[in-house]
Design a protein around this motif. Structure first.
Motif, PDB file in Angstrom:
ATOM      1  N   PHE A   1     -35.155 -26.978  -9.891  1.00 39.17           N
ATOM      2  CA  PHE A   1     -33.761 -26.847  -9.467  1.00 39.17           C
ATOM      3  C   PHE A   1     -33.389 -25.358  -9.518  1.00 39.17           C
ATOM      4  CE2 PHE A   1     -33.805 -31.083 -11.791  1.00 39.17           C
ATOM      5  CZ  PHE A   1     -34.123 -31.782 -10.637  1.00 39.17           C
TER       6      PHE A   1
ATOM      7  N   PHE B   1     -44.805 -32.263  -7.939  1.00 41.41           N
ATOM      8  CA  PHE B   1     -44.867 -32.205  -6.482  1.00 41.41           C
ATOM      9  C   PHE B   1     -45.632 -30.979  -5.996  1.00 41.41           C
ATOM     10  CE2 PHE B   1     -41.164 -34.560  -7.742  1.00 41.41           C
ATOM     11  CZ  PHE B   1     -41.075 -35.596  -6.839  1.00 41.41           C
TER      12      PHE B   1
ATOM     13  N   GLN C   1     -25.986 -39.097 -10.173  1.00 48.66           N
ATOM     14  CA  GLN C   1     -26.390 -37.940 -10.984  1.00 48.66           C
ATOM     15  C   GLN C   1     -27.083 -36.889 -10.126  1.00 48.66           C
ATOM     16  OE1 GLN C   1     -28.685 -40.087 -13.924  1.00 48.66           O
ATOM     17  NE2 GLN C   1     -27.138 -39.736 -15.504  1.00 48.66           N
TER      18      GLN C   1
ATOM     19  N   ARG D   1     -41.185 -30.080 -17.209  1.00 52.74           N
ATOM     20  CA  ARG D   1     -39.979 -30.858 -16.913  1.00 52.74           C
ATOM     21  C   ARG D   1     -40.292 -32.347 -16.874  1.00 52.74           C
ATOM     22  NH1 ARG D   1     -36.971 -29.986 -11.185  1.00 52.74           N
ATOM     23  NH2 ARG D   1     -38.947 -30.828 -10.447  1.00 52.74           N
TER      24      ARG D   1
ATOM     25  N   GLN E   1     -35.645 -31.646  -3.548  1.00 51.84           N
ATOM     26  CA  GLN E   1     -34.730 -31.563  -4.690  1.00 51.84           C
ATOM     27  C   GLN E   1     -34.295 -32.964  -5.116  1.00 51.84           C
ATOM     28  OE1 GLN E   1     -33.312 -28.696  -6.370  1.00 51.84           O
ATOM     29  NE2 GLN E   1     -35.194 -27.889  -5.507  1.00 51.84           N
TER      30      GLN E   1
ATOM     31  N   GLU F   1     -35.847 -35.795  -4.405  1.00 58.61           N
ATOM     32  CA  GLU F   1     -36.986 -36.568  -4.895  1.00 58.61           C
ATOM     33  C   GLU F   1     -37.353 -36.176  -6.320  1.00 58.61           C
ATOM     34  OE1 GLU F   1     -40.165 -36.198  -2.101  1.00 58.61           O
ATOM     35  OE2 GLU F   1     -39.266 -37.660  -0.742  1.00 58.61           O
ATOM     36  N   ALA F   2     -37.306 -34.868  -6.604  1.00 56.31           N
ATOM     37  CA  ALA F   2     -37.639 -34.434  -7.959  1.00 56.31           C
ATOM     38  C   ALA F   2     -36.653 -35.022  -8.961  1.00 56.31           C
ATOM     39  CB  ALA F   2     -37.633 -32.915  -8.035  1.00 56.31           C
ATOM     40  N   ALA F   3     -35.368 -34.992  -8.609  1.00 59.60           N
ATOM     41  CA  ALA F   3     -34.349 -35.510  -9.518  1.00 59.60           C
ATOM     42  C   ALA F   3     -34.492 -37.023  -9.686  1.00 59.60           C
ATOM     43  CB  ALA F   3     -32.959 -35.157  -8.996  1.00 59.60           C
ATOM     44  N   LEU F   4     -34.743 -37.718  -8.575  1.00 58.74           N
ATOM     45  CA  LEU F   4     -34.942 -39.169  -8.662  1.00 58.74           C
ATOM     46  C   LEU F   4     -36.157 -39.489  -9.518  1.00 58.74           C
ATOM     47  CD1 LEU F   4     -34.318 -40.466  -5.017  1.00 58.74           C
ATOM     48  CD2 LEU F   4     -32.849 -40.804  -7.010  1.00 58.74           C
ATOM     49  N   SER F   5     -37.221 -38.698  -9.347  1.00 60.71           N
ATOM     50  CA  SER F   5     -38.466 -39.007 -10.066  1.00 60.71           C
ATOM     51  C   SER F   5     -38.301 -38.821 -11.573  1.00 60.71           C
ATOM     52  CB  SER F   5     -39.620 -38.137  -9.556  1.00 60.71           C
ATOM     53  OG  SER F   5     -39.541 -36.836 -10.105  1.00 60.71           O
ATOM     54  N   LEU F   6     -37.247 -38.085 -11.982  1.00 59.95           N
ATOM     55  CA  LEU F   6     -36.974 -37.931 -13.412  1.00 59.95           C
ATOM     56  C   LEU F   6     -36.130 -39.090 -13.939  1.00 59.95           C
ATOM     57  CD1 LEU F   6     -36.207 -34.126 -13.335  1.00 59.95           C
ATOM     58  CD2 LEU F   6     -38.078 -35.179 -14.609  1.00 59.95           C
ATOM     59  N   GLY F   7     -35.742 -39.984 -13.050  1.00 58.18           N
ATOM     60  CA  GLY F   7     -34.988 -41.156 -13.473  1.00 58.18           C
ATOM     61  C   GLY F   7     -33.490 -41.049 -13.250  1.00 58.18           C
ATOM     62  N   MET F   8     -33.048 -39.986 -12.557  1.00 58.68           N
ATOM     63  CA  MET F   8     -31.610 -39.858 -12.311  1.00 58.68           C
ATOM     64  C   MET F   8     -31.134 -40.899 -11.298  1.00 58.68           C
ATOM     65  SD  MET F   8     -30.631 -35.842 -12.128  1.00 58.68           S
ATOM     66  CE  MET F   8     -31.426 -34.619 -13.148  1.00 58.68           C
ATOM     67  N   THR F   9     -29.868 -41.301 -11.439  1.00 57.92           N
ATOM     68  CA  THR F   9     -29.259 -42.183 -10.446  1.00 57.92           C
ATOM     69  C   THR F   9     -28.828 -41.331  -9.250  1.00 57.92           C
ATOM     70  OG1 THR F   9     -27.061 -41.852 -11.364  1.00 57.92           O
ATOM     71  CG2 THR F   9     -28.348 -43.665 -12.269  1.00 57.92           C
TER      72      THR F   9
ATOM     73  N   VAL G   1     -30.507 -38.607 -18.470  1.00 65.81           N
ATOM     74  CA  VAL G   1     -31.160 -39.901 -18.267  1.00 65.81           C
ATOM     75  C   VAL G   1     -31.448 -40.594 -19.594  1.00 65.81           C
ATOM     76  CG1 VAL G   1     -33.151 -41.068 -17.249  1.00 65.81           C
ATOM     77  CG2 VAL G   1     -32.162 -39.079 -16.101  1.00 65.81           C
TER      78      VAL G   1
ATOM     79  N   HIS H   1     -30.761 -23.609  -9.155  1.00 69.24           N
ATOM     80  CA  HIS H   1     -29.493 -23.145  -9.729  1.00 69.24           C
ATOM     81  C   HIS H   1     -29.478 -23.264 -11.251  1.00 69.24           C
ATOM     82  CE1 HIS H   1     -29.281 -27.418  -9.156  1.00 69.24           C
ATOM     83  NE2 HIS H   1     -28.156 -27.525  -9.822  1.00 69.24           N
TER      84      HIS H   1
ATOM     85  N   ASN I   1     -44.015 -44.626  -8.376  1.00 66.51           N
ATOM     86  CA  ASN I   1     -42.697 -44.435  -9.011  1.00 66.51           C
ATOM     87  C   ASN I   1     -41.570 -44.839  -8.069  1.00 66.51           C
ATOM     88  OD1 ASN I   1     -42.623 -42.295  -7.262  1.00 66.51           O
ATOM     89  ND2 ASN I   1     -42.024 -40.768  -8.777  1.00 66.51           N
TER      90      ASN I   1
ATOM     91  N   PRO J   1     -23.979 -28.823  -6.643  1.00 65.22           N
ATOM     92  CA  PRO J   1     -23.853 -27.427  -7.098  1.00 65.22           C
ATOM     93  C   PRO J   1     -24.499 -26.444  -6.128  1.00 65.22           C
ATOM     94  CG  PRO J   1     -24.566 -28.827  -8.914  1.00 65.22           C
ATOM     95  CD  PRO J   1     -24.597 -29.677  -7.674  1.00 65.22           C
TER      96      PRO J   1
ATOM     97  N   LEU K   1     -40.734 -44.022  -5.174  1.00 67.53           N
ATOM     98  CA  LEU K   1     -40.150 -43.131  -4.173  1.00 67.53           C
ATOM     99  C   LEU K   1     -40.371 -43.743  -2.789  1.00 67.53           C
ATOM    100  CD1 LEU K   1     -40.826 -39.400  -5.194  1.00 67.53           C
ATOM    101  CD2 LEU K   1     -38.684 -40.659  -5.241  1.00 67.53           C
TER     102      LEU K   1
ATOM    103  N   ARG L   1     -38.781 -44.952 -13.077  1.00 67.86           N
ATOM    104  CA  ARG L   1     -39.058 -43.526 -12.859  1.00 67.86           C
ATOM    105  C   ARG L   1     -38.999 -42.715 -14.144  1.00 67.86           C
ATOM    106  NH1 ARG L   1     -35.269 -43.720  -7.670  1.00 67.86           N
ATOM    107  NH2 ARG L   1     -36.811 -44.413  -6.143  1.00 67.86           N
ATOM    108  N   ARG L   2     -38.180 -43.148 -15.109  1.00 68.14           N
ATOM    109  CA  ARG L   2     -38.147 -42.355 -16.338  1.00 68.14           C
ATOM    110  C   ARG L   2     -39.421 -42.506 -17.151  1.00 68.14           C
ATOM    111  NH1 ARG L   2     -32.840 -44.828 -18.975  1.00 68.14           N
ATOM    112  NH2 ARG L   2     -33.735 -44.713 -21.032  1.00 68.14           N
TER     113      ARG L   2
ATOM    114  N   THR M   1     -34.557 -46.624 -11.605  1.00 71.93           N
ATOM    115  CA  THR M   1     -34.392 -45.517 -12.554  1.00 71.93           C
ATOM    116  C   THR M   1     -35.173 -45.795 -13.833  1.00 71.93           C
ATOM    117  OG1 THR M   1     -32.325 -46.552 -13.221  1.00 71.93           O
ATOM    118  CG2 THR M   1     -32.176 -44.700 -11.706  1.00 71.93           C
TER     119      THR M   1
ATOM    120  N   HIS N   1     -25.441 -33.246 -10.215  1.00 75.25           N
ATOM    121  CA  HIS N   1     -26.104 -32.180 -10.978  1.00 75.25           C
ATOM    122  C   HIS N   1     -27.064 -31.329 -10.148  1.00 75.25           C
ATOM    123  CE1 HIS N   1     -24.354 -34.012 -14.435  1.00 75.25           C
ATOM    124  NE2 HIS N   1     -25.006 -35.133 -14.258  1.00 75.25           N
ATOM    125  N   VAL N   2     -27.561 -31.886  -9.055  1.00 73.71           N
ATOM    126  CA  VAL N   2     -28.602 -31.169  -8.318  1.00 73.71           C
ATOM    127  C   VAL N   2     -28.137 -30.753  -6.916  1.00 73.71           C
ATOM    128  CG1 VAL N   2     -30.947 -31.331  -7.389  1.00 73.71           C
ATOM    129  CG2 VAL N   2     -30.413 -32.316  -9.630  1.00 73.71           C
TER     130      VAL N   2
END
Lengths: 242, 220
Positions: free
Chosen positions: A89, A83, B132, A149, B119, B121-129, A105, A91, A48, B140, A50, A76-77, A73, B136-137
């Protein structure tokens, strides 16, 4: 589904992948096993992007993702990743953790994202935890949320990076069960694991990696019963004794 | 020693000064937070030509006296920008904001760097730029962690704002200086405003401590 051709990757002086090639069919569950430092996690993270491979090609679903013109991107989507340390996340509530990527996304509406999130939360058996925060959940529950997720993006491929290694033994079962269900439904999965039970029972084929290369790639019956590579046999003896 | 009747008659005057002090402090902090965030983003950039100017700015601000910065902005920079008819307190707020921005930059940078790389890597792996992921991650969480430090900065700014008396902004210290000079009551006036500053900083840190405790309880 996935085609890997002669992949090379180095970190500084250290060559981690030394020309890896493999093909994985749609709907297949392939486990990556091997001792630590053999390159299995790096290989997974190349799938993906990374990690960017230094050379070689990867195709996923007909798209050459190593093409420099392809947006990371977009790759990855289509590839969900789970992991070792969950990486939820902290928060956001559980339901928000699952909704955020479809909204940001994929651009789906909040209402639609909520439906998607509820569906996948139900699938991993945690509907009642929707409004909890991750830290209120056990490790096994957190990892199931992390799987939901990733699934909420409706990826073509799911990648698991030692998804049960950080869990207490009594919690690995619930995560393994979710992974087995997913595999049974025909999701294409690449799974880095130390769970030999999962590899034996749930995978269609197993890649044994040694020293940055594919040492053996075959059905579990062959790998576990009549490995052709002496390194595979030695590795299996060492892990199965535990 | 202390001329209490003078303090009594000057209360309305000093209260207005304290109001200005809080006004200046509040807006300086707001702009300071914005400046600090921008600087932190620049300092965390992968491009050296974005990192370098931000680093130079932060070092320059932290390495020079705030009083000099205030004088420079009011007597040097404002006229240069043609702001000859601007109110002095604009310059005061600008100087305090530019100054605290440099300190807050370091607070934010530390806060952002302290977020586990999983954090991202997880966000990137979901396709976020990258944007983003930050919005968002990372931010905050980093801002929530930085809240106590931002509160401390507010307390520091209450005290540091007394320096804008040097450019005749009619905040608490400046008003006390005028009365003290006119009435030859230096001890009375300065002990009086010292107590007022202490009351403001003490009350602020109490309120912040309580807010923090509630926030922490809410997130558990």
């Amino acid at each position: 589904m996935i085609r890997i051709e002669n992949l090379h990757k180095s970190f500084g002086e250290l060559e981690v992948l030394k020309g890896v090639s493999a093909r994985i069919a749609p709907g297949e569950t392939v486990c990556l096993i091997g001792s630590s430092g053999s390159g299995k996690t790096t290989l997974l993270r190349c799938l993906n992007l990374l990690e960017m491979p230094d050379s070689g090609e990867i195709w996923i679903g007909g798209q050459r993702i190593t093409d420099p013109k392809v947006k990371k991107t977009d790759v990855r989507r289509e590839t969900g990743m789970v992991f070792q340390h969950f990486n939820l996340f902290p928060h956001m509530t559980v339901i928000r953790n699952i909704m955020i990527a479809p909204i940001k996304v994929r651009g789906v509406s909040d209402g639609e994202a909520l439906d998607i999130a509820r569906h996948f939360l139900d699938k991993v058996g945690l509907s009642e935890k929707a409004d909890n925060y991750p830290r209120q959940l056990s490790g096994g529950q957190q990892q199931r949320v992390a799987i939901a997720r990733a699934l909420a993006m409706k990826p073509q491929v799911m990648l698991f990076d030692e998804a049960t290694s950080a869990l207490d033994p009594e919690m690995t079962g619930e995560v393994i069960k979710v992974m087995k269900d997913l595999s049974g439904e025909g999701m294409t999965m690449v799974v880095v694991t130390h769970e030999m039970g999962f590899a034996r029972e749930a995978s269609n084929r197993i890649i044994f990696m040694a020293d940055g290369a594919v040492a053996e790639f075959d059905a579990p019956g062959v790998i576990f019963n009549r490995p052709s590579n002496p390194a595979t046999a030695a590795f299996l003896r060492s892990v199965i004794r535990m | 020693m202390v001329n209490w009747s003078l303090i009594w008659t000057e209360i309305p005057n000093l209260a207005r000064g304290a109001g200005w002090t809080l006004f200046i402090t509040f807006f300086s902090l707001m702009f300071g937070v914005a400046i600090g965030l921008c600087l932190a983003m620049l300092r965390l950039s992968r491009r050296w030509w974005l990192r370098l100017p931000a680093s130079v700015y932060v070092e320059a601000v932290r390495g020079t006296p705030m009083l000099v910065q205030i004088l420079l902005i009011w007597f040097g920079v404002f006229p240069m920008l043609g702001l000859n008819r601007a109110e002095a307190y604009y310059a005061g707020i600008a100087a305090l904001a530019l100054n605290s921005g440099a300190y807050l930059c370091e607070i934010f940078r530390g806060g952002i760097q302290s977020i586990d790389k999983g954090q991202r890597e997880a966000a990137l792996s979901l396709g976020m730029t990258e944007t983003q992921v930050m919005a968002h991650v990372i931010l905050p969480q980093a801002l929530a962690n930085a809240l106590p430090a931002i509160g401390n900065e507010f307390v520091t700014l209450i005290k540091d704002s007394s320096l804008v008396s040097s450019i005749a902004v009619a905040e608490l210290t400046y008003r006390a200086m005028l009365v003290a000079a006119r009435r030859y009551e230096y001890f009375t006036m300065y002990i009086g405003i010292a107590i007022m500053y202490f009351a403001m900083t003490f009350a602020t840190s109490r309120i912040l401590a309580r807010l923090e405790a509630r926030l922490r309880k809410g997130s558990k």
